[in-house]
Scaffold this motif. Structure first.
Motif, short mmCIF file in Angstrom:
data_model
loop_
_atom_site.label_atom_id
_atom_site.label_comp_id
_atom_site.label_asym_id
_atom_site.label_seq_id
_atom_site.Cartn_x
_atom_site.Cartn_y
_atom_site.Cartn_z
N THR A 199 0.75 -1.21 0.10
CA THR A 199 0.09 0.14 -0.06
C THR A 199 0.74 1.43 -0.17
N HIS A 200 2.16 1.21 -0.01
CA HIS A 200 3.16 2.39 0.13
C HIS A 200 3.08 3.00 -1.28
N ALA A 201 3.22 4.39 -1.12
CA ALA A 201 3.28 5.10 -2.58
C ALA A 201 4.62 4.60 -3.44
N VAL A 202 5.71 4.15 -2.69
CA VAL A 202 6.76 3.72 -3.40
C VAL A 202 6.79 1.97 -3.29
N ARG A 203 6.63 1.59 -4.49
CA ARG A 203 6.41 -0.08 -4.51
C ARG A 203 6.91 -0.40 -5.77
N MET A 204 7.07 -1.84 -5.82
CA MET A 204 7.53 -2.46 -7.26
C MET A 204 6.17 -2.48 -8.15
N VAL A 205 6.59 -2.26 -9.38
CA VAL A 205 5.64 -2.36 -10.25
C VAL A 205 5.59 -3.67 -11.28
N SER A 206 4.64 -4.35 -10.93
CA SER A 206 4.64 -5.80 -11.75
C SER A 206 3.04 -6.18 -12.07
N ALA A 207 3.03 -7.35 -12.35
CA ALA A 207 1.56 -7.82 -12.58
C ALA A 207 1.59 -9.47 -12.86
N ALA A 208 0.49 -10.05 -12.26
CA ALA A 208 0.61 -11.35 -12.47
C ALA A 208 0.58 -11.67 -13.76
N GLY A 209 0.94 -12.70 -14.32
CA GLY A 209 1.29 -13.14 -15.93
C GLY A 209 2.52 -12.84 -16.35
N ARG A 210 3.14 -11.73 -15.79
CA ARG A 210 4.41 -11.32 -16.26
C ARG A 210 5.40 -12.29 -16.16
N ARG A 211 6.34 -12.39 -17.17
CA ARG A 211 7.44 -13.24 -17.44
C ARG A 211 8.91 -12.52 -17.31
N LEU A 212 9.78 -13.15 -16.42
CA LEU A 212 10.94 -12.55 -16.28
C LEU A 212 12.05 -13.81 -16.32
N PRO A 213 13.35 -13.32 -16.79
CA PRO A 213 14.32 -14.21 -16.75
C PRO A 213 14.44 -14.85 -15.42
N ALA A 214 14.35 -16.13 -15.10
CA ALA A 214 14.66 -16.90 -13.70
C ALA A 214 15.93 -16.34 -13.10
N HIS A 215 16.84 -16.14 -13.69
CA HIS A 215 18.27 -15.92 -13.01
C HIS A 215 18.39 -14.57 -12.27
N CYS A 216 17.48 -13.91 -12.67
CA CYS A 216 17.33 -12.57 -12.37
C CYS A 216 16.45 -12.13 -11.08
N THR A 217 15.57 -13.39 -10.82
CA THR A 217 14.95 -13.08 -9.73
C THR A 217 15.14 -14.09 -8.53
N SER A 218 14.60 -13.55 -7.22
CA SER A 218 14.79 -14.42 -5.99
C SER A 218 13.88 -15.60 -6.45
N VAL A 219 12.63 -15.47 -6.87
CA VAL A 219 11.71 -16.68 -6.98
C VAL A 219 12.75 -17.61 -8.15
N GLY A 220 13.12 -17.00 -9.01
CA GLY A 220 13.90 -17.79 -10.25
C GLY A 220 14.97 -18.60 -9.71
N LYS A 221 15.62 -18.07 -8.76
CA LYS A 221 16.82 -18.70 -8.27
C LYS A 221 16.36 -19.81 -7.30
N MET A 222 15.09 -19.52 -6.60
CA MET A 222 14.85 -20.70 -5.65
C MET A 222 14.17 -21.64 -6.23
N LEU A 223 13.47 -21.49 -7.45
CA LEU A 223 13.18 -22.51 -8.26
C LEU A 223 14.16 -23.44 -9.24
N LEU A 224 15.30 -22.68 -9.78
CA LEU A 224 16.32 -23.45 -10.14
C LEU A 224 17.00 -23.90 -9.21
N ALA A 225 17.35 -23.62 -8.19
CA ALA A 225 17.89 -24.40 -7.07
C ALA A 225 17.47 -25.73 -6.68
N SER A 226 16.04 -25.87 -6.97
CA SER A 226 15.40 -27.14 -6.59
C SER A 226 15.56 -28.04 -7.76
#
Length: 257
Positions: free
Chosen positions: A121-148
């Motif tokens: 709810t902060h005025a300064v926050r990350m801008v993204s959306a459900a359905g968005r695709r990003l390179p896995a190696h650049c994200t924490s979720v991606g690195k978590m999934l790749l590590a599995s």
């Protein structure tokens, strides 16, 4: 809220005892562990056996194991699960606690896809959306999934000599460096990303497991650098782990592995 029915509660208590140990119980075991009268236990076991919730263990007189009915109920529950819907509910709960942006993502080849998102709810926050695709190696979720993934599978997706796409100057671009980062994620149990997908945002992620124990998604908390600190990292990491565990439980996972 209505009154709890003691007989139903006791029957469910008996069924939940089968979740521990070797999966078999005798009436004396149940009497001792639940501190119930012997007659009550025998009546409940007889009823549960008649409805196929428990069955006698072959060759072990007086011992019981779970019957087919709990499996059928569990299978029906699994059929009705919706990872995105369950993830959205858990993400909302986590976001309400920390007031930061929370994502749930899955892995597809070398990318992550966000399937659930709740904004800060902060005025300064990350801008993204459900359905968005990003390179896995650049994200924490991606690195978590790749590590599995098994090491050879990671190597096949990110061959040596291949330059990985960079989203910021902090992005990992060398497969060898990525493998080192994934080894650290496996050891830590969570993944941290510092301005690798967005120069103004850092994230922490934890694994989400299904009923088989397989990692099927990851839950992350994304925080603008103006609210990020090493002191806060521990708090957010703990919250991400708790949220991921709750989502895992909704998917049928038991335990902390």
């Amino acid at each position: 809220m209505g009154r709890l029915v003691p007989a139903v509660t006791r029957a469910l208590d008996i069924l939940e005892l089968f979740l521990d140990g070797d999966g078999t119980l005798s009436a004396p075991d149940i009497v001792r562990r639940l501190q119930l009268p012997r007659t009550t236990v025998h009546e409940l076991i007889t009823t549960l056996a008649a409805r196929k919730y428990v069955v006698p263990v072959a060759g072990q007189p007086g011992r019981y194991r779970l019957g087919v009915r709990p499996y059928q109920l569990g299978a029906r529950y699994a059929e009705q699960l919706d990872l995105a819907a369950e993830g959205q509910q858990v993400a909302r709960s986590v976001a309400e606690t920390c007031d930061e942006t929370v994502h749930v993502a899955i892995l597809e080849d070398t990318d992550v896809i966000y399937i659930a998102k709740v904004d800060s709810t902060h005025a300064v926050r990350m801008v993204s959306a459900a359905g968005r695709r990003l390179p896995a190696h650049c994200t924490s979720v991606g690195k978590m999934l790749l590590a599995s993934l098994p090491g050879p599978e990671v190597a096949a997706r990110f061959p040596d000599g291949t330059a990985l796409a960079a989203m910021t100057p902090n992005s990992i671009t060398d497969p060898a460096v990525l493998r080192e980062a994934l080894a650290a994620v496996r050891e830590r149990g969570t993944a941290v990303e510092s301005r690798e997908s967005n120069p103004d945002v850092s994230c922490v992620a934890a694994p989400v497991r299904d009923r088989t124990g397989q990692v099927v998604a990851a839950l992350s908390i994304s925080v603008p650098m103006i609210r990020w600190s090493e002191e806060r990292l521990g708090e957010l990491e703990e919250l991400a782990v708790k949220g991921a565990a709750e989502l895992s439980e909704r998917l049928g996972h038991r335990g902390t592995a």
